[in-house]
Design a protein around this motif. Structure first.
Motif, PDB file in Angstrom:
ATOM      1  N   LEU A 201       3.021   7.313   6.377  1.00 33.44           N
ATOM      2  CA  LEU A 201       2.912   6.274   7.417  1.00 33.44           C
ATOM      3  C   LEU A 201       3.866   6.602   8.565  1.00 33.44           C
ATOM      4  O   LEU A 201       5.072   6.721   8.367  1.00 33.44           O
ATOM      5  N   ASP A 202       3.288   6.723   9.737  1.00 33.31           N
ATOM      6  CA  ASP A 202       4.044   7.123  10.915  1.00 33.31           C
ATOM      7  C   ASP A 202       4.395   5.867  11.731  1.00 33.31           C
ATOM      8  O   ASP A 202       3.548   5.005  11.956  1.00 33.31           O
ATOM      9  N   ALA A 203       5.663   5.772  12.164  1.00 36.52           N
ATOM     10  CA  ALA A 203       6.119   4.562  12.862  1.00 36.52           C
ATOM     11  C   ALA A 203       5.317   4.309  14.138  1.00 36.52           C
ATOM     12  O   ALA A 203       4.945   3.169  14.440  1.00 36.52           O
ATOM     13  N   ASP A 204       5.003   5.377  14.892  1.00 39.66           N
ATOM     14  CA  ASP A 204       4.261   5.179  16.147  1.00 39.66           C
ATOM     15  C   ASP A 204       2.850   4.675  15.880  1.00 39.66           C
ATOM     16  O   ASP A 204       2.342   3.796  16.582  1.00 39.66           O
ATOM     17  N   LYS A 205       2.235   5.270  14.857  1.00 41.32           N
ATOM     18  CA  LYS A 205       0.867   4.820  14.525  1.00 41.32           C
ATOM     19  C   LYS A 205       0.895   3.375  14.028  1.00 41.32           C
ATOM     20  O   LYS A 205       0.005   2.582  14.324  1.00 41.32           O
ATOM     21  N   LEU A 206       1.925   3.039  13.271  1.00 45.10           N
ATOM     22  CA  LEU A 206       2.023   1.667  12.768  1.00 45.10           C
ATOM     23  C   LEU A 206       2.246   0.696  13.931  1.00 45.10           C
ATOM     24  O   LEU A 206       1.628  -0.371  13.995  1.00 45.10           O
ATOM     25  N   ALA A 207       3.085   1.096  14.872  1.00 45.01           N
ATOM     26  CA  ALA A 207       3.322   0.229  16.038  1.00 45.01           C
ATOM     27  C   ALA A 207       2.017   0.035  16.818  1.00 45.01           C
ATOM     28  O   ALA A 207       1.715  -1.065  17.291  1.00 45.01           O
ATOM     29  N   GLY A 208       1.223   1.107  16.924  1.00 44.80           N
ATOM     30  CA  GLY A 208      -0.066   1.014  17.620  1.00 44.80           C
ATOM     31  C   GLY A 208      -1.008   0.062  16.882  1.00 44.80           C
ATOM     32  O   GLY A 208      -1.716  -0.739  17.502  1.00 44.80           O
ATOM     33  N   ALA A 209      -1.011   0.148  15.551  1.00 44.10           N
ATOM     34  CA  ALA A 209      -1.885  -0.726  14.758  1.00 44.10           C
ATOM     35  C   ALA A 209      -1.446  -2.186  14.885  1.00 44.10           C
ATOM     36  O   ALA A 209      -2.282  -3.097  14.948  1.00 44.10           O
ATOM     37  N   VAL A 210      -0.137  -2.402  14.941  1.00 41.59           N
ATOM     38  CA  VAL A 210       0.377  -3.769  15.114  1.00 41.59           C
ATOM     39  C   VAL A 210      -0.085  -4.318  16.465  1.00 41.59           C
ATOM     40  O   VAL A 210      -0.559  -5.457  16.572  1.00 41.59           O
ATOM     41  N   ARG A 211       0.020  -3.482  17.510  1.00 41.44           N
ATOM     42  CA  ARG A 211      -0.415  -3.947  18.849  1.00 41.44           C
ATOM     43  C   ARG A 211      -1.916  -4.248  18.850  1.00 41.44           C
ATOM     44  O   ARG A 211      -2.357  -5.254  19.406  1.00 41.44           O
ATOM     45  N   LEU A 212      -2.694  -3.387  18.193  1.00 38.34           N
ATOM     46  CA  LEU A 212      -4.152  -3.606  18.165  1.00 38.34           C
ATOM     47  C   LEU A 212      -4.494  -4.912  17.448  1.00 38.34           C
ATOM     48  O   LEU A 212      -5.284  -5.728  17.946  1.00 38.34           O
ATOM     49  N   ARG A 318      -6.733 -19.430   9.912  1.00 44.39           N
ATOM     50  CA  ARG A 318      -5.853 -18.708   8.972  1.00 44.39           C
ATOM     51  C   ARG A 318      -5.899 -17.196   9.204  1.00 44.39           C
ATOM     52  O   ARG A 318      -4.968 -16.482   8.874  1.00 44.39           O
ATOM     53  N   TYR A 319      -7.028 -16.702   9.745  1.00 40.96           N
ATOM     54  CA  TYR A 319      -7.144 -15.248   9.946  1.00 40.96           C
ATOM     55  C   TYR A 319      -6.283 -14.742  11.108  1.00 40.96           C
ATOM     56  O   TYR A 319      -5.774 -13.634  11.070  1.00 40.96           O
ATOM     57  N   PHE A 320      -6.124 -15.566  12.150  1.00 41.40           N
ATOM     58  CA  PHE A 320      -5.497 -14.981  13.354  1.00 41.40           C
ATOM     59  C   PHE A 320      -4.200 -15.674  13.783  1.00 41.40           C
ATOM     60  O   PHE A 320      -3.529 -15.211  14.709  1.00 41.40           O
ATOM     61  N   THR A 321      -3.813 -16.760  13.119  1.00 38.90           N
ATOM     62  CA  THR A 321      -2.610 -17.467  13.570  1.00 38.90           C
ATOM     63  C   THR A 321      -1.361 -16.642  13.280  1.00 38.90           C
ATOM     64  O   THR A 321      -1.190 -16.133  12.171  1.00 38.90           O
ATOM     65  N   GLY A 322      -0.484 -16.552  14.272  1.00 39.65           N
ATOM     66  CA  GLY A 322       0.793 -15.856  14.060  1.00 39.65           C
ATOM     67  C   GLY A 322       0.659 -14.370  14.354  1.00 39.65           C
ATOM     68  O   GLY A 322      -0.206 -13.692  13.789  1.00 39.65           O
ATOM     69  N   LEU A 323       1.497 -13.885  15.256  1.00 37.48           N
ATOM     70  CA  LEU A 323       1.484 -12.459  15.592  1.00 37.48           C
ATOM     71  C   LEU A 323       2.542 -11.734  14.772  1.00 37.48           C
ATOM     72  O   LEU A 323       3.519 -12.336  14.330  1.00 37.48           O
ATOM     73  N   VAL A 324       2.347 -10.437  14.603  1.00 39.34           N
ATOM     74  CA  VAL A 324       3.395  -9.611  13.985  1.00 39.34           C
ATOM     75  C   VAL A 324       4.412  -9.276  15.071  1.00 39.34           C
ATOM     76  O   VAL A 324       4.038  -8.919  16.202  1.00 39.34           O
ATOM     77  N   ASP A 325       5.689  -9.391  14.745  1.00 35.97           N
ATOM     78  CA  ASP A 325       6.758  -9.047  15.684  1.00 35.97           C
ATOM     79  C   ASP A 325       6.644  -7.559  16.043  1.00 35.97           C
ATOM     80  O   ASP A 325       6.690  -6.696  15.156  1.00 35.97           O
ATOM     81  N   GLU A 326       6.481  -7.270  17.329  1.00 27.45           N
ATOM     82  CA  GLU A 326       6.277  -5.876  17.750  1.00 27.45           C
ATOM     83  C   GLU A 326       7.602  -5.172  18.053  1.00 27.45           C
ATOM     84  O   GLU A 326       7.617  -3.988  18.389  1.00 27.45           O
ATOM     85  N   SER A 327       8.726  -5.889  17.966  1.00 28.15           N
ATOM     86  CA  SER A 327       9.977  -5.295  18.455  1.00 28.15           C
ATOM     87  C   SER A 327      10.623  -4.240  17.553  1.00 28.15           C
ATOM     88  O   SER A 327      11.280  -3.329  18.080  1.00 28.15           O
ATOM     89  N   PRO A 328      10.444  -4.264  16.212  1.00 27.51           N
ATOM     90  CA  PRO A 328      11.128  -3.212  15.436  1.00 27.51           C
ATOM     91  C   PRO A 328      10.667  -1.813  15.844  1.00 27.51           C
ATOM     92  O   PRO A 328       9.471  -1.596  16.076  1.00 27.51           O
ATOM     93  N   ALA A 329      11.624  -0.887  15.939  1.00 28.56           N
ATOM     94  CA  ALA A 329      11.268   0.459  16.408  1.00 28.56           C
ATOM     95  C   ALA A 329      10.995   1.389  15.232  1.00 28.56           C
ATOM     96  O   ALA A 329      10.409   2.460  15.396  1.00 28.56           O
TER      97      ALA A 329
END
Ligand code: SF4
Ligand code: SF4
Length: 433
Positions: A201-212, A318-329
């Motif tokens: 699992l690559d951090a950049d790819k994970l960050a991209g998936a979180v943004r998507l 329930r499916y979409f409420t609440g975003l994942v925090d995008e700030s961790p690097a």
């Protein structure tokens, strides 16, 4: 799933080793419901054509897409619950979708070996697999279940006997110890998907998936904002179709199409073009999910003088409420942020679950619901028992509610229509919204 089978589809199903004749019969039956309950309704937004296509293609074009991605090296993962962290599946390059069944037609195949008194969602899902009519079963590299209810967790024991199954353990409370357990489950899940794909699992790819996924959630939230309008520009039945598509479609393509539907909804709202008659009573549906193949209760509400303005369910908020925090690097920080967001989901598997009642009361206010229909699938004990606390919380907030228990058959449709019509009519006198 609803799709008048084409000769190409027949060839595809034969290639996958499915029971072609039975599969065609199942799709014919579901198509008839989709046409009657969804597609034939007047005044639908033009942008719904894309989402209808997702539903139609779920046993055809989407299967071909999964096959093409597998041929190019991707692994296919089937899921059954909104607690499965999609960001990790996306970041590790899998193709994934929800395999929950919403049709009554396959239930007898499950009842041959499993207890009849399980919920229709589990039986329908099992029946698709056991009757040789799920086109995704032969393609599955891994199925991911979860311990959300007894029916599911014991079913996974049976289905997982031959391997190819991963079960996420959900805690039943949300205390610090439970959070630690869940975080460890998400880490274990990550390792399992890494082993499946052979990728780290690559951090950049994970960050991209979180943004998507956050972009997808924002688009779903925006669609719901339009449902708060005096004359919602989209019906509850169409919003349900969008939510069902969200669980099976490619996330990026889905989001782009939803963003363009949202533009159309903005124009409709600006010109006061509502999807339902202006006098329709605003209804919140709370409880069990209405997965693909099942539009019964929404159709009944919206042909009984009601407008479903929001769904407090996994095919709803329930499916979409609440975003994942995008700030961790870093990767670990992002995994933690993902685990935290999914733990905020307020399924009835948590006990006690005061958070869910508070959310439902808040939503009834935000969407100005005149009444709440608690939708409970037969033998779903968690939502059924929790319906008592939910009714009490709604009553305390001055919001009328009714509980209906039903399954996927159309046999009780007439009886449900009478009860729901009477409930909606009574709202005129109590709330007059
Ligand atoms: S209702 Fe609960 S078990 Fe069912 S999909 Fe939602 S979170 Fe999962
Ligand atoms: S509807 Fe209820 S019983 Fe059925 S799978 Fe979901 S939580 Fe379990």
């Amino acid at each position: 799933m609803p799709q008048r089978p084409s000769p190409e589809d027949g060839k595809l199903w034969a290639e996958l080793g499915l029971d072609v004749e039975l599969h065609a019969r199942i799709l014919e039956s579901i198509s008839a419901n989709f046409e009657r309950q969804v597609e034939s309704r007047p005044g639908r937004p033009a942008g719904m054509a894309y989402f209808d296509g997702v539903i139609h293609g779920s046993h055809g074009d989407r299967v071909r897409e999964v096959m093409a991605k597998r041929a190019a090296g991707a692994k296919f993962v089937g899921t059954f619950c909104v607690y499965v962290p999609e960001e990790i599946l996306i970041a590790l390059g899998t193709v994934h979708l929800a395999l929950c069944g919403g049709t009554a037609v396959t239930i007898p195949y499950a009842e041959q070996n499993f207890p009849r008194n399980m919920c229709p969602l589990v039986k329908s899902t099992l029946g698709l697999a056991l009757s040789g009519t799920c086109p995704y079963s032969p393609l599955e590299d891994l199925a991911v279940g979860e311990t959300t209810c007894d029916a599911k967790k014991k079913t996974w024991d049976v289905l997982g006997r031959e391997g190819g199954f991963h079960v996420l353990e959900l805690p039943q409370k949300k205390n610090p110890a439970d959070r630690a357990l869940w975080l460890e489950e998400v880490r274990t899940f990550t390792r399992r998907i890494e082993a499946l794909t052979g990728n780290a699992l690559d951090a950049d790819k994970l960050a991209g998936a979180v943004r998507l996924m956050n972009r997808k959630r924002r688009a779903l939230a925006r669609m719901h904002d339009w449902r708060k309008a005096d004359c919602p520009p989209i019906s509850g039945t169409d919003a349900l179709v969008v939510m069902q598509a969200a669980l099976i479609d490619d996330p990026e393509r889905f989001t782009l199409n939803l963003e363009s539907l949202n533009e159309e909804l903005a124009e409709r709202a600006a010109s006061g073009l509502g999807a339902l008659p202006p006098g329709a009573k605003r209804i919140l549906i709370a409880g069990c999910p209405s997965v693909l193949g099942n539009w019964k209760v929404h159709h009944i509400v919206e042909t009984s003088g009601g407008a479903v303005v929001v769904d407090e369910s996994c095919t709803g908020t329930r499916y979409f409420t609440g975003l994942v925090d995008e700030s961790p690097a870093d990767r670990d920080g992002l995994i933690e942020a993902i685990a935290d967001r999914y733990l905020t989901i307020d399924c009835s598997c948590f006990s006690p679950n005061a958070e869910r009642m508070a959310n439902a009361v808040r939503m009834a206010g935000e969407y100005r619901a005149a009444g709440v229909v608690q939708y409970v699938l037969h033998a779903c004990h968690t939502y059924n028992v929790e319906a008592i606390a939910m009714a009490d919380a709604l009553k305390a907030a001055g919001i009328p509610s009714i509980k209906i228990e039903t399954d996927y058959s159309e046999e009780d449709a007439g009886q449900l229509q009478i009860r729901i019509e009477a409930f909606i009519e009574s709202l005129e006198f109590r709330h007059g919204r």
